[in-house]
Design an enzyme around this catalytic site. Structure first.
Site, PDB file in Angstrom:
ATOM      1  CG  ASP A  69      -2.277   0.496   1.006  1.00 64.68           C
ATOM      2  OD1 ASP A  69      -2.386   1.558   0.372  1.00 64.68           O
ATOM      3  OD2 ASP A  69      -3.245  -0.148   1.453  1.00 64.68           O
ATOM      4  CG  ASP A 171      -4.465   5.580   0.950  1.00 67.41           C
ATOM      5  OD1 ASP A 171      -5.379   4.762   1.102  1.00 67.41           O
ATOM      6  OD2 ASP A 171      -4.364   6.629   1.605  1.00 67.41           O
ATOM      7  CG  ASP A 288     -11.348   1.970   3.281  1.00 62.91           C
ATOM      8  OD1 ASP A 288     -10.865   1.945   4.424  1.00 62.91           O
ATOM      9  OD2 ASP A 288     -10.745   2.434   2.294  1.00 62.91           O
TER      10      ASP A 288
HETATM   11  C1  GLC Z   1      -7.989   5.312   1.784  1.00 63.04           C
HETATM   12  C2  GLC Z   1      -7.863   4.068   2.630  1.00 63.04           C
HETATM   13  C3  GLC Z   1      -8.527   4.312   3.948  1.00 63.04           C
HETATM   14  C4  GLC Z   1      -7.835   5.468   4.629  1.00 63.04           C
HETATM   15  C5  GLC Z   1      -7.767   6.700   3.735  1.00 63.04           C
HETATM   16  C6  GLC Z   1      -6.757   7.688   4.236  1.00 63.04           C
HETATM   17  O1  GLC Z   1      -9.310   5.591   1.457  1.00 63.04           O
HETATM   18  O2  GLC Z   1      -8.372   2.966   1.930  1.00 63.04           O
HETATM   19  O3  GLC Z   1      -8.515   3.170   4.755  1.00 63.04           O
HETATM   20  O4  GLC Z   1      -8.506   5.808   5.800  1.00 63.04           O
HETATM   21  O5  GLC Z   1      -7.381   6.393   2.420  1.00 63.04           O
HETATM   22  O6  GLC Z   1      -5.458   7.181   4.078  1.00 63.04           O
END
Ligand code: GLC
Length: 516
Positions: A69, A171, A288
Site C-alpha cells: 500500500d 492510496d 473500508d
Molecule cells: C484510503 C484508505 C482508507 C484510509 C484513507 C486515508 O481511502 O483505503 O482506509 O482511511 O485512504 O489514508
C-alpha cells in the site's frame, strides 16, 4: 508477517496471484496504519523487516507477489518530515507539507472539510500557521508541488521495488494534485503529470502491478490513468457501484436500499466504456467497505447461495478481481451494540458529529452496522478455536461470534463451500481468455432482479445469469448450451427457456451458438 507466511499455502490453494497488504509500515495507528511515521520500517506489532523480506521470498516461491500500500497523499504527524516541518517556518522540511496563514487565529484559510469531518485545516501553535489534513489531524497532507517531496517518495518506492515486491496499491492517489487554495482536491490539474513522472522514476518498464484508489474517476478519467500508452498505472479502483445504497448527494451513512437496475447500469457502463484503452478492477469488498454477503447478499437465510452468486457475477466480468480476506469463506459483518466497540476513526468521528446534530443512537448504530469499516476488519476466521485461530493474544477487534461455523477449516472440509466456488472462478480466469478479453453485453429483457450478461470472444459466447434476490424469478432465453462452466446449483442448464431461478441462483454456460 509470520502469520501470513504460515497461511501462504492456503492462499496458494485458493489460487491467487498477489496479496495486497494494507499498510504494514511504522505507524501510530490513528487510522489503522494509513498514517505512516516511517516508510522504511515495519510496524512492530506486525514483525520486522527480516520477516517482511521472508514474506516476499516465501510468497515468490509460491508464485505470489506482494503488493504494498503506497500512502503518499499524507504521512503521520509523527513522521520526522512533519516533526521538522512544524518546528519553524524556515526549516528545510517546511515546504514538505501544506501550510497557510489563517484568516485570523480562529478562522482557517478556507472551509475545506476533512473526509473524517471537521475542518481540513489545523492550527499549529508553534508557528501559528494552519496545516492541511484531508483525513485526520494526525495525517498532514504532503505538498506534491514540491519536487523534493516527490523525489523522496520515488526513492522510497525504489527501496521497496529493490526488495522484490510486485507493485503498489496507491492510496487516495487522485488527491495528490490538489490545489487547496482553489478548493480543488480530487483530479487536480497536475495529477497525471505527477503520475507519469512517478512511473518514469520508479516502476515504469518493470513488471509491476499498480492500482490507484480513485474515488472520483469516471470512465474517461480512468482511461487517463490506465491507458498503457500514457505510462501511468495498470488499473484503477473506482467506486461508483459502492455508492448505490446511499442517498444521492449525501454521505455513505445515509442509507437507502440498492436498486439492482442501477447496479446493472453502472457495471454495464464500466464494462463497455473503457473499451480497449482502460483497465478496471473488480471488487465487492475491501478494508473500508462492509462485508458484501451482509450488504447485498443475505447472510441469514441464503449466506452460501448469495455469496456464491456475488462471486460468480463479479468474476465473470472484464477487469482484475480483488478478494478481501474472508470473503472467500463468506465472512459476515459483525454487529455492534455500543460505540465503545468501535476502533475506526471514521465511525467514531461520525458518531460524535451526529449525536451533536441530534440523531438518535439507534440511527447512528444502524449506519455503522451497515457501512462501518470495522465490519470488514474483524480477525480472519481460521478455525473453531480460541480467537478463531487468528491470535493467542488479544485481537484489536472482537472476533465475529459466528466463527465456530464460518471458518477456513470448515470451508476446506466441505466440497460445496463458498471457498471452492472462488477457487474454481480463479482457475477459470487463468485458463479462459474469454473472461479476460471478451466483450460484454447486458441482457435487458429480464426481471430487474435478474442480472444476466453475455461475454463474447472469437466466436464463442458465454451466458452469465444471476438472481440478485431472495425471491424466485422467471428467466427465459431461446437458446441452448453445450456446457455448464460454473453454477451454485446442481441443475441441468442445457435448455435455457422457461426456467425458474431459485433465490440467488447463479450459473454460467457456454452457448451452443449465439443468436444475437
Ligand atoms: C484510503 C484508505 C482508507 C484510509 C484513507 C486515508 O481511502 O483505503 O482506509 O482511511 O485512504 O489514508
Amino acid at each position: 508477517m509470520n502469520g501470513i507466511i504460515q497461511r501462504l499455502d492456503y492462499l496458494k490453494q485458493l489460487g491467487i496471484s498477489a496479496i495486497w497488504l494494507s499498510p504494514v509500515y511504522r505507524s501510530p495507528n490513528d487510522d489503522n496504519g494509513y498514517d505512516i511515521s516511517d516508510y522504511e520500517q515495519i510496524m512492530a506489532e506486525f514483525g520486522t523487516m527480516e520477516d517482511m523480506e521472508q514474506l516476499i521470498q516465501e510468497a515468490e516461491k509460491r508464485e505470489i507477489k506482494i503488493i504494498m500500500d503506497l500512502v503518499v497523499n499524507h504521512t503521520s504527524d509523527e513522521h520526522p518530515w512533519f516533526v521538522e516541518s512544524r518546528s519553524s517556518k524556515d526549516n528545510p522540511y517546511r515546504d514538505f507539507y501544506v501550510w497557510r496563514k489563517g484568516i485570523d487565529k480562529d478562522t482557517p484559510p478556507n472551509d475545506l472539510e476533512s473526509t473524517f469531518l471537521g475542518s481540513a485545516w489545523q492550527l499549529d501553535e508553534t508557528t501559528d500557521d494552519y496545516y492541511l489534513h484531508l483525513f485526520s489531524q494526525k495525517q498532514p497532507d504532503l505538498n506534491w508541488e514540491n519536487p523534493a517531496v516527490r523525489n523522496a517518495i520515488y526513492d522510497m518506492m525504489n527501496f521497496w521495488i529493490n526488495k522484490g515486491i510486485g507493485g503498489f496499491r496507491m492510496d487516495v492517489i487522485d488527491l495528490v494534485g490538489k490545489i487547496p487554495d482553489k478548493k480543488i482536491t480530487g483530479n487536480g490539474p497536475k495529477l497525471h503529470d505527477y503520475l507519469q513522472e512517478m512511473n518514469a522514476q520508479t516502476f515504469g518498464g518493470k513488471d509491476l502491478l499498480t492500482v490507484g484508489e480513485t474515488w472520483g474517476a469516471t470512465p474517461e478519467i480512468a482511461k487517463l490513468y490506465s491507458d498503457p500508452k500514457r505510462n501511468e498505472l495498470s488499473m484503477v479502483f473506482q467506486f461508483e457501484h459502492v455508492a448505490l445504497d446511499e442517498e444521492p448527494g449525501k454521505s455513505k451513512w445515509d442509507l437507502r436500499p440498492l436498486q439492482i437496475a442501477e447496479l446493472k447500469q453502472v457495471f454495464s457502463k464500466w464494462q463497455t466504456e473503457l473499451g480497449d484503452q482502460g483497465w478496471n478492477s473488480l471488487f465487492w469488498n475491501n478494508h473500508d467497505l462492509p462485508r458484501i454477503v451482509s450488504r447485498w447478499g443475505n447472510d441469514r437465510n441464503y449466506r452460501v447461495q448469495s455469496a456464491k452468486m456475488l462471486a460468480i457475477l463479479l468474476h465473470m466480468l472484464k477487469g482484475t478481481p480483488y478478494i478481501y480476506q474472508g470473503e472467500e469463506i463468506g465472512m459476515t459483518n459483525r454487529v455492534i451494540q455500543d460505540i465503545k466497540e468501535v476502533e475506526d476513526i471514521e465511525s467514531k468521528n461520525m458518531y460524535a458529529d451526529r449525536i451533536e446534530k441530534g440523531y438518535t443512537k439507534v440511527e447512528i448504530l444502524t449506519s455503522i452496522n451497515t457501512k462501518g469499516r470495522d465490519n470488514a476488519r474483524t480477525p480472519m476466521q481460521w478455525a473453531d478455536i480460541e480467537n478463531a485461530g487468528f491470535t493467542t493474544g488479544t485481537p484489536w477487534l472482537a472476533v465475529n461470534d459466528n466463527y465456530p461455523e464460518i471458518n477456513v477449516a470448515n470451508a476446506l472440509a466441505d466440497k460445496n463451500s463458498i471457498f471452492y466456488t472462488y477457487q474454481k472462478l480463479i482457475e477459470l480466469r487463468k485458463t479462459s481468455p474469454l473472461i479476460v478479453w471478451g466483450s460484454f453485453e447486458l441482457l435487458t429483457n429480464t426481471a430487474d432482479e435478474v442480472f444476466a450478461y453475455y461475454r463474447h470472444y472469437q466466436g464463442t459466447s458465454w451466458l452469465i445469469v444471476c438472481n440478485f434476490s431472495d425471491q424466485k424469478q422467471a428467466f427465459s432465453l431461446d437458446q441452448t448450451s453445450t456446457e455448464t462452466i460454473i453454477a451454485n446449483t446442481e441443475k441441468d442448464y442445457s435448455k435455457l427457456s422457461d426456467r425458474t431461478l431459485e433465490p440467488y441462483e447463479a450459473f454460467v454456460v457456454h452457448l451452443s451458438s449465439f443468436k444475437g
